[in-house]
Design an enzyme around this catalytic site. Structure first.
Site, PDB file in Angstrom:
ATOM      1  N   CYS A  57       0.840  -1.200   0.000  1.00 53.06           N
ATOM      2  CA  CYS A  57       0.000   0.000   0.000  1.00 53.06           C
ATOM      3  C   CYS A  57       0.874   1.249   0.000  1.00 53.06           C
ATOM      4  CB  CYS A  57      -0.907  -0.012   1.227  1.00 53.06           C
ATOM      5  SG  CYS A  57      -2.019   1.418   1.347  1.00 53.06           S
ATOM      6  N   ASP A  59       0.457   3.771   1.735  1.00 51.60           N
ATOM      7  CA  ASP A  59       0.408   4.378   3.064  1.00 51.60           C
ATOM      8  C   ASP A  59       1.816   4.662   3.605  1.00 51.60           C
ATOM      9  OD1 ASP A  59       0.136   4.521   6.083  1.00 51.60           O
ATOM     10  OD2 ASP A  59      -1.970   4.238   5.553  1.00 51.60           O
ATOM     11  N   ARG A  61       2.877   4.792   6.474  1.00 51.11           N
ATOM     12  CA  ARG A  61       3.235   4.051   7.690  1.00 51.11           C
ATOM     13  C   ARG A  61       3.777   2.651   7.394  1.00 51.11           C
ATOM     14  NH1 ARG A  61      -2.599   4.461  10.259  1.00 51.11           N
ATOM     15  NH2 ARG A  61      -3.020   4.015   8.032  1.00 51.11           N
ATOM     16  N   HIS A 113      -2.136  -3.845   5.331  1.00 46.43           N
ATOM     17  CA  HIS A 113      -1.808  -3.367   6.673  1.00 46.43           C
ATOM     18  C   HIS A 113      -3.066  -3.007   7.451  1.00 46.43           C
ATOM     19  CE1 HIS A 113      -2.608   0.964   5.897  1.00 46.43           C
ATOM     20  NE2 HIS A 113      -2.252   0.664   4.669  1.00 46.43           N
ATOM     21  N   CYS A 116      -6.169   0.427   7.359  1.00 42.17           N
ATOM     22  CA  CYS A 116      -6.026   0.858   5.964  1.00 42.17           C
ATOM     23  C   CYS A 116      -7.148   1.816   5.570  1.00 42.17           C
ATOM     24  CB  CYS A 116      -6.040  -0.363   5.036  1.00 42.17           C
ATOM     25  SG  CYS A 116      -5.863   0.047   3.285  1.00 42.17           S
TER      26      CYS A 116
END
Length: 225
Positions: A57, A59, A61, A113, A116
């Site tokens: 992803c 993202d 993080r 993750h 999400c």
């Protein structure tokens, strides 16, 4: 009397400072990395030989090289919103083909993750914009899993769909003709993982293998054998 900075100017300055700090951090990192691993950058300048293709992803993080504790050159990467994979995605398909057929990675990882945002959006019904089209595969999963999701908390629903999405992505990777060939010829393995952003830990999912009928349906040969 002192002039007070407007909120807009303060915000712009903060963003500029964030970027400036990032550049300064890069210089420090490069110096430290060159000191700790003198051969790393000269070696990378000659080419790459990663053993892992990571499909994850976008993202912020979930930075794959960092969370795996690896170095530049160790991981070939493709990331998008909610790590969604489908056979018609030319971008992801090109990455998979290049990594498997040309770079020669030994492992392909599909990683979702916790927490999400894409999955959360797909579990809701608020219009977001262009990303709504991208999230349609997640909405399909939501519909397929409706009975299982009933009665669960939002966090539990997210976890169920996150894992289902990873397994769907693994299946798409396994059905890729380049992957089928590499699995047969040199033992390429495909993995499904979920990263817990709250603990930093990775969880491996049970993925299984394609049955022979599916392999025969998706494999292709040069010259149309």
């Amino acid at each position: 009397m002192a002039t007070q900075a407007s909120p807009m100017n303060t915000s712009a300055e903060a963003k500029k400072n964030d970027f400036t700090r990032a550049l300064e951090s890069n210089r420090k990192w490069a110096r430290q990395c060159a000191q700790d691993h003198p051969d790393l950058f000269p070696t990378l300048a000659k080419g790459q030989h990663p053993s892992i293709l990571w499909i994850g992803c976008s993202d912020s993080r979930a930075p794959e090289t960092t969370l795996l504790g690896l170095k530049p050159g160790d991981v070939f990467v493709h990331r998008n919103i909610a790590n969604i994979l489908h056979p018609g995605d030319i971008s992801a398909g090109s990455v998979i083909e290049y990594a498997v057929a040309h770079v020669g990675v030994k492992h392909v990882v599909v990683c979702g993750h916790t927490s999400c945002g894409g999955v959360n959006a797909a579990l809701g019904n608020q219009k977001v914009g262009l990303v709504d089209t991208w999230l349609l595969p997640l909405r399909s999963l939501r519909a397929q899993l409706a009975h299982k999701l009933a009665g669960l908390s939002q966090a539990e629903k997210v976890q169920v769909v996150v894992e289902a999405n990873v397994l769907a992505g693994v299946r798409t990777v396994q059905e890729n003709p380049n992957v089928i060939e590499a699995v047969k010829s040199r033992g390429l393995t495909v993995h499904g993982l979920v990263y817990d952003v709250g603990s930093g830990a990775l969880k491996e999912l049970k993925t299984g293998h394609l049955d022979q009928d599916t392999v025969e349906a998706f494999q292709t040969f040069a010259g149309g054998q």
